[in-house]
Design a protein around this motif. Structure first.
Motif, PDB file in Angstrom:
ATOM      1  N   GLN A 262       0.823  -1.212   0.000  1.00 31.94           N
ATOM      2  CA  GLN A 262       0.000   0.000   0.000  1.00 31.94           C
ATOM      3  C   GLN A 262       0.859   1.264   0.000  1.00 31.94           C
ATOM      4  OE1 GLN A 262      -3.035   0.681  -0.426  1.00 31.94           O
ATOM      5  NE2 GLN A 262      -4.199  -1.171  -0.097  1.00 31.94           N
ATOM      6  N   PHE A 263       1.999   1.225   0.689  1.00 31.72           N
ATOM      7  CA  PHE A 263       2.880   2.392   0.688  1.00 31.72           C
ATOM      8  C   PHE A 263       3.273   2.754  -0.739  1.00 31.72           C
ATOM      9  CE2 PHE A 263       7.353   3.723   0.327  1.00 31.72           C
ATOM     10  CZ  PHE A 263       7.265   4.990   0.902  1.00 31.72           C
ATOM     11  N   TRP A 264       3.675   1.770  -1.523  1.00 28.46           N
ATOM     12  CA  TRP A 264       4.081   2.051  -2.905  1.00 28.46           C
ATOM     13  C   TRP A 264       2.881   2.387  -3.779  1.00 28.46           C
ATOM     14  CZ3 TRP A 264       8.936   3.071  -3.475  1.00 28.46           C
ATOM     15  CH2 TRP A 264       9.884   2.465  -2.650  1.00 28.46           C
ATOM     16  N   ARG A 265       1.753   1.761  -3.506  1.00 28.61           N
ATOM     17  CA  ARG A 265       0.532   2.045  -4.286  1.00 28.61           C
ATOM     18  C   ARG A 265       0.106   3.495  -4.106  1.00 28.61           C
ATOM     19  NH1 ARG A 265      -3.075   3.731  -6.464  1.00 28.61           N
ATOM     20  NH2 ARG A 265      -5.018   2.786  -7.208  1.00 28.61           N
ATOM     21  N   ASN A 266       0.406   4.081  -2.965  1.00 28.32           N
ATOM     22  CA  ASN A 266       0.002   5.464  -2.682  1.00 28.32           C
ATOM     23  C   ASN A 266       1.064   6.486  -3.075  1.00 28.32           C
ATOM     24  OD1 ASN A 266      -2.476   4.642  -1.622  1.00 28.32           O
ATOM     25  ND2 ASN A 266      -1.635   4.359   0.425  1.00 28.32           N
ATOM     26  N   THR A 267       2.003   6.096  -3.922  1.00 28.46           N
ATOM     27  CA  THR A 267       3.036   7.007  -4.400  1.00 28.46           C
ATOM     28  C   THR A 267       2.402   8.222  -5.090  1.00 28.46           C
ATOM     29  OG1 THR A 267       4.667   5.257  -4.695  1.00 28.46           O
ATOM     30  CG2 THR A 267       4.949   7.219  -6.056  1.00 28.46           C
ATOM     31  N   GLU A 268       3.001   9.401  -4.863  1.00 31.12           N
ATOM     32  CA  GLU A 268       2.503  10.603  -5.532  1.00 31.12           C
ATOM     33  C   GLU A 268       2.695  10.475  -7.044  1.00 31.12           C
ATOM     34  OE1 GLU A 268       4.058  14.248  -3.848  1.00 31.12           O
ATOM     35  OE2 GLU A 268       4.255  13.308  -1.876  1.00 31.12           O
ATOM     36  N   ASP A 269       1.769  11.080  -7.800  1.00 29.26           N
ATOM     37  CA  ASP A 269       1.793  10.950  -9.256  1.00 29.26           C
ATOM     38  C   ASP A 269       3.148  11.310  -9.853  1.00 29.26           C
ATOM     39  OD1 ASP A 269      -0.844  10.304  -8.960  1.00 29.26           O
ATOM     40  OD2 ASP A 269      -1.653  12.039 -10.025  1.00 29.26           O
ATOM     41  N   GLU A 297      -5.299   5.979 -15.673  1.00 29.25           N
ATOM     42  CA  GLU A 297      -4.364   4.955 -16.136  1.00 29.25           C
ATOM     43  C   GLU A 297      -3.061   4.960 -15.336  1.00 29.25           C
ATOM     44  OE1 GLU A 297      -3.788   5.517 -20.298  1.00 29.25           O
ATOM     45  OE2 GLU A 297      -5.498   4.250 -20.821  1.00 29.25           O
ATOM     46  N   LEU A 298      -2.741   6.103 -14.735  1.00 27.86           N
ATOM     47  CA  LEU A 298      -1.517   6.179 -13.938  1.00 27.86           C
ATOM     48  C   LEU A 298      -1.601   5.252 -12.727  1.00 27.86           C
ATOM     49  CD1 LEU A 298       1.252   7.528 -13.709  1.00 27.86           C
ATOM     50  CD2 LEU A 298       0.182   9.372 -12.417  1.00 27.86           C
ATOM     51  N   ASN A 299      -2.824   4.960 -12.288  1.00 28.44           N
ATOM     52  CA  ASN A 299      -2.982   4.031 -11.168  1.00 28.44           C
ATOM     53  C   ASN A 299      -2.426   2.656 -11.529  1.00 28.44           C
ATOM     54  OD1 ASN A 299      -4.186   5.841  -9.392  1.00 28.44           O
ATOM     55  ND2 ASN A 299      -6.226   5.468 -10.222  1.00 28.44           N
ATOM     56  N   HIS A 300      -2.495   2.290 -12.805  1.00 29.03           N
ATOM     57  CA  HIS A 300      -1.917   1.006 -13.234  1.00 29.03           C
ATOM     58  C   HIS A 300      -0.418   0.998 -12.998  1.00 29.03           C
ATOM     59  CE1 HIS A 300      -0.851  -2.512 -15.547  1.00 29.03           C
ATOM     60  NE2 HIS A 300      -0.099  -1.777 -16.343  1.00 29.03           N
TER      61      HIS A 300
END
Length: 415
Positions: A262-269, A297-300
């Protein structure tokens, strides 16, 4: 130093292209060394806690990149230097740990990061060393005569680790003052034992590295090298690895693989491309494609980052399990079905949110939850009862998940 094409060696070209290189001593000579032979290089880690955190990951990735390029990394554990304490970046003297605490921390650290490197007896296999092996055996007067005489106190006072402490009028013990001598001696000892020619570290360690190079020249007539990596901050200026819920530890018993994912998933754009280059093994061409994605798509790309970073540390199957848990929770909604959902305005204090959602009967009870690591925000334990939660903490789906223990979960969605 950002132009990878200036280098001929595979390692420095790749290392620079990934944004890992901050500075190095004698770049042309180091490049030539990498191009003509297998280089043995080391990075040191003191044993001040049972786990390293994400702030150390750039250094660990440096050792990994060295090994991938056919060189030999040394993971140096500071069983000896931990007894002194690195003054770099510190306003106060570190607490002195017992030998038993240091050994326990060392074993725990190695267990948490052992999958990042391949250890063994092969020519490129990583070596684990402990500087207590030689520092503990030093005799004081012979050491001062043989090594200490090569260090100028005048120069030592100009080093950032010393100068900043003195400028802030913070006390610095004579014990800490010796740290840079010990670190320099480590480099010489590793050269003697393993033919180690390169030390790498964060850019704040430049002075200590140069001291080791100078000592190697004086006592062994050896040409040694230094390489530093940038100190990583997020696009918003926050220190890498620091979150509202505390440090992002690498050991699974300090931070679960799901929380790590989750830490990496929540990386700033704006950090996605940079972090993919720094913290994954994905090819640069694939990273370039991912960082061109925009909007939803950036969420991917963020999911790819989370998958790759977690797989590297904890294994592919565990990363896939974390990704599937996240998908069910926030995308498919199966885990979230039936969870109470509260429409609450943000920002608000985490204590108020816990009480308003019924996870705690009072602020006092919420504080007790936090003290016992029982209150979680987006599956990450809350450590500060004064935490103010704003919309920056929302998941990409626009909700907060608050949990008390393992069975009580609620969602908060701003109206």
């Amino acid at each position: 130093m950002s132009d990878a094409s200036r280098f001929k060696s595979d390692f420095l070209r790749e290392f620079t292209a990934r944004g890992c290189l901050y500075d190095c001593t004698d770049p042309e000579a180091l490049d030539a060394l990498f191009a003509r032979e297998r280089v043995t290089a080391y990075i040191g880690f003191d044993c001040t806690a049972p786990s390293l955190h994400v702030g150390s990951l750039v250094q660990l990735m440096t050792l990994r990149r060295l090994q991938q390029a056919g060189h030999r990394p040394i993971l140096l554990m500071g069983g000896g230097t931990t007894k002194i304490g690195d003054p770099s970046g510190k306003d106060e003297t570190r607490l002195l740990l017992s030998d038993q605490q240091i050994e326990s921390n060392k074993q725990s650290i190695v267990k948490g990061i052992q999958h990042l490197l391949k250890f063994g007896e092969g020519p490129c296999d990583a070596i684990m060393a402990d500087n207590a092996e030689w520092l503990d055996r030093l005799e004081y007067i012979p050491f001062l005569r043989d090594i200490g005489r090569h260090f100028s106190v005048n120069r030592m006072l100009t080093m950032d680790s010393v100068k900043l402490r003195l400028e802030r009028e913070q006390p610095m013990s004579f014990l800490e003052f010796n740290y840079m001598i010990m670190q320099a001696y480590d480099f010489v000892e590793l050269y003697r034992r393993y033919g180690c020619r390169l030390q790498s570290a964060g850019s704040d360690q430049w002075g200590n590295i140069v001291s080791g190079i100078d000592l190697g020249r004086r006592v062994e007539n050896a040409q040694l090298f230094g390489l530093t990596t940038p100190l990583i901050t997020t696009a918003s200026g926050a220190k890498m690895g620091k979150t509202a819920a505390g440090a992002v530890w690498l050991n699974a018993d300090q931070r679960s693989p799901y929380e790590y994912w989750q830490f990496w998933r929540n990386t700033e754009d704006n950090d996605v491309g940079r972090f993919l280059r720094l913290f994954t093994d994905l090819p640069l061409a694939e990273i370039a494609r991912l960082e061109r994605l925009e909007g939803a798509e950036l969420n991917h790309a963020k999911i790819v980052l989370a998958n790759e970073a977690t797989a590297m540390l904890h294994g592919r199957s565990i990363a896939e399990e974390a990704a599937e848990t996240a998908r069910r929770t926030f995308e498919e909604g199966t885990f979230a079905e039936g969870l109470p959902t509260f429409a609450l305005k943000l920002p608000d204090g985490v204590l108020n949110l816990a009480v308003a959602t019924g996870l705690a009967a009072s602020n006092s009870e919420a504080r007790k939850l936090i003290a016992n690591n029982g209150l979680r925000l987006n599956d990450v334990a809350v450590s500060d009862p004064r935490l103010q939660v704003d919309e920056s903490a929302l998941t990409p789906e626009g909700v907060l998940k608050l949990s008390s223990g393992k069975k009580k979960h609620v969602l908060v969605r701003p109206p």
